[in-house]
Every structure is written in structure tokens, then in C-alpha cells.
Design a protein around this motif. Structure first.
Motif, short mmCIF file in Angstrom:
data_model
loop_
_atom_site.label_atom_id
_atom_site.label_comp_id
_atom_site.label_asym_id
_atom_site.label_seq_id
_atom_site.Cartn_x
_atom_site.Cartn_y
_atom_site.Cartn_z
N GLY A 55 3.11 6.47 -9.28
CA GLY A 55 4.47 6.08 -9.70
C GLY A 55 4.27 4.86 -10.82
O GLY A 55 4.01 2.80 -10.02
N ASP A 56 5.45 5.19 -12.20
CA ASP A 56 5.93 3.47 -12.95
C ASP A 56 7.03 3.14 -13.33
O ASP A 56 7.17 4.52 -14.13
N ILE A 57 8.26 2.58 -13.22
CA ILE A 57 8.47 2.17 -13.97
C ILE A 57 8.61 1.46 -15.33
O ILE A 57 8.20 0.54 -15.48
N SER A 58 8.92 2.35 -15.69
CA SER A 58 8.23 2.58 -17.38
C SER A 58 9.51 1.67 -18.56
O SER A 58 9.00 1.09 -19.33
N HIS A 59 10.54 1.62 -17.67
CA HIS A 59 11.26 1.18 -18.55
C HIS A 59 12.73 1.24 -18.08
O HIS A 59 13.59 1.52 -16.35
N GLY A 60 13.66 -0.07 -17.50
CA GLY A 60 14.67 -0.56 -17.40
C GLY A 60 14.75 -1.28 -16.39
O GLY A 60 13.46 -2.48 -16.33
N ASP A 61 15.69 -1.03 -15.80
CA ASP A 61 16.00 -2.72 -14.72
C ASP A 61 16.58 -2.02 -13.45
O ASP A 61 17.36 -1.53 -13.63
N VAL A 62 16.20 -2.78 -12.53
CA VAL A 62 17.27 -2.41 -11.23
C VAL A 62 17.49 -4.22 -10.41
O VAL A 62 16.70 -4.95 -9.81
N LEU A 63 19.58 -3.87 -10.68
CA LEU A 63 19.29 -5.79 -10.64
C LEU A 63 20.69 -5.55 -8.82
O LEU A 63 21.15 -4.28 -9.25
N LEU A 64 20.19 -6.39 -8.20
CA LEU A 64 20.74 -6.65 -6.72
C LEU A 64 21.36 -7.83 -6.92
O LEU A 64 21.18 -8.82 -6.60
N GLU A 65 23.23 -7.58 -6.61
CA GLU A 65 23.60 -9.10 -7.17
C GLU A 65 23.41 -9.55 -8.12
O GLU A 65 23.38 -11.05 -8.16
N GLY A 66 22.80 -9.03 -8.93
CA GLY A 66 22.42 -9.38 -10.44
C GLY A 66 21.06 -10.39 -10.23
O GLY A 66 20.05 -10.82 -11.26
N GLU A 67 20.61 -9.74 -9.08
CA GLU A 67 18.42 -10.80 -9.50
C GLU A 67 17.33 -8.96 -9.79
O GLU A 67 17.75 -8.11 -8.49
N SER A 68 16.94 -9.44 -10.26
CA SER A 68 16.53 -7.86 -10.48
C SER A 68 14.95 -7.93 -10.02
O SER A 68 14.20 -8.71 -9.57
N LEU A 69 15.13 -6.71 -8.88
CA LEU A 69 14.53 -5.95 -7.91
C LEU A 69 13.07 -5.72 -8.18
O LEU A 69 11.74 -6.09 -7.71
N LEU A 70 12.47 -5.90 -9.94
CA LEU A 70 11.56 -5.74 -10.60
C LEU A 70 10.43 -6.80 -10.74
O LEU A 70 9.53 -6.84 -10.78
#
Length: 260
Positions: A55-70
């Protein structure tokens, strides 16, 4: 609090989730509904950093309280899981070592996050089991996972997940393996977490009836894409989306009244 932005997820180069967006506030409950294979579980596993191999995140972002989890490294993920966010699975008992008693598994979990003695950790175990309204917490703690009912195992899983009061709880089909009465108990337990602790919850389910009962906002997925979304009232009463209405029509009715 959490923002998922234009998320694309692939397995072996094959896209399974496309342009997924979600924003959740403190104390909000959002459900992601859809049939098997719609991509909903991949979304919350990506948020938790637990996509299966390939599995791979090929695009986009995941932000928790403004901080990128990626951008998290393994140490940051270890610190975040259980404290900032936690996850419960379809059968929490299946995630536990079947050769160890509940108190052993739970105590070990606590001591990976906190430098305390086994005695103090076990006291915390019993307190968390009491808070989840489990009868005879001492007996539950001494039990092996296979000795507990599905509903009791789920409560143990929730207790472990909430030990450090995470701001975000991710739930992957937490009621689908349970009978209707036990489903209702677990749903009420999760709603109580929001009311007491202000926990934000993202729940994946194929049951739009459960989603409609407990959620502030519902996202409907099909074939990796969001096809409909809105607050509970819109989804139940106003949506004109054909797939959403197919899901709603699958909810049992009695005497012409649909129970959603």
C-alpha cells in the motif's frame, strides 16, 4: 483537528482511493460508509500509518493539528499511536496474543507508553476496564481473549485505545461481527467517549443505519471515490444520490418505518 487532503492510495501501482478529502473537528463523529472494496478501510489505515504491505499514498496529505503525518518517522509514529490517536478493529480479540491473559497484554501495552511498575500498570488496567462498564473487571483481566464474548473483547479493545485519552479514535467496522443488541451497546459506549472525553471519532462501516444513528457527518464511498456526503439529516432525508438511497433502502423496516 485532522485534515485529509486529496488522498490517493494505491496497491502495487493500482489506485484504490482517489481524491479523498475529510476534515474533522474536536468531539465530532464522522462515519465512512460503503460496500466492501469501496476503499473506506484503506483510508483510516492510511491515517493511522498502517497500510498493508504494497500500500502506498501516491498523492495528498494527512494533517493532524497542522502537522503532516506522512513525514513521521518510526519513533514519531510510536509516540503518536495510543496517545494522539488510537484504533479499534473489527474483532479486537483477534489482535491480541491468544496465549496471554488480558491483564498481561494490557499491562504490556501500558508499559510501552509509560515508565511505571507492573503493579501500577495493572491498577490502571482495572480502572480502564471499569470505565468501559465491564462486569467483574478482575475476572475479565484474568481471562484469555477467547474466553470473552465478542462484545466484551470490543470493550477491552476500546479500553486499551482510550487509556491515554487520544484526541482521535479510528474504528474499523467495530460492530459488524456482533449481534444487534451488542452492537447497540458498543455504539453507545463510543458515543459516551465523545460526550465524556471530547474524543473525535472516524468510523468505517458498511451499515448506514449505525452511521446514521451515531454520526454528525457521513461520507459515502463507492469504488474508491466519495460519491455523497453531508450531515445526518441530509443523508437520511434529502440526498438524491442513487447509491446512498440504495444503502438506506437496505436498512430493515417494520410496519413501513425505516430504522435509521
Amino acid at each position: 483537528m485532522l485534515d485529509v487532503q486529496n488522498l490517493n492510495i494505491s496497491y502495487g501501482g493500482v489506485p484504490v482511493v482517489k481524491s479523498f478529502n475529510l476534515s474533522i473537528k474536536k468531539g465530532q463523529i464522522i462515519s465512512i460508509v460503503g460496500e466492501s472494496g469501496s476503499g473506506k478501510t484503506s483510508v483510516i489505515r492510511a491515517i493511522f500509518g498502517l497500510l498493508p504491505k504494497g500500500g502506498d499514498i501516491s498523492h495528498g496529505d494527512v494533517l493532524l493539528e497542522g502537522e503532516s503525518l506522512l513525514e513521521y518517522d518510526s519513533e514519531q509514529w510510536e509516540n503518536a499511536r495510543g496517545t494522539k490517536m488510537s484504533m479499534i478493529f473489527q474483532d479486537s480479540g483477534a489482535m491480541m496474543n491468544p496465549t496471554k491473559r488480558i491483564d498481561s497484554v494490557f499491562t504490556e501495552y501500558i508499559r510501552t507508553h509509560e515508565n511505571i511498575s507492573k503493579k501500577d500498570a495493572r491498577l490502571k488496567v482495572l480502572e480502564m476496564l471499569r470505565q468501559m462498564h465491564l462486569p467483574s473487571p478482575e475476572n475479565v483481566a484474568k481471562s484469555y481473549p477467547f474466553q470473552l464474548s465478542g462484545g466484551m473483547r470490543q470493550r477491552v479493545g476500546i479500553a486499551m485505545s482510550m487509556t491515554y485519552r487520544p484526541e482521535l479514535l479510528l474504528a474499523d467496522e467495530p460492530t459488524s461481527a456482533l449481534d444487534v443488541t451488542t452492537q447497540a451497546q458498543i455504539v453507545r459506549q463510543m458515543m459516551e467517549l465523545r460526550d465524556v472525553y471530547g474524543t473525535s471519532i472516524i468510523m468505517v462501516t458498511h451499515n448506514i443505519g449505525v452511521a446514521a444513528y451515531m454520526s454528525d457527518y457521513i461520507i459515502v464511498m463507492k469504488k474508491g471515490r466519495i460519491v455523497d456526503e453531508g450531515d445526518r439529516n441530509y443523508i437520511i432525508s434529502k440526498s438524491e444520490n442513487e447509491y446512498t438511497n440504495e444503502l438506506l433502502s437496505s436498512v430493515p423496516s417494520l410496519g413501513g418505518e425505516r430504522y435509521v
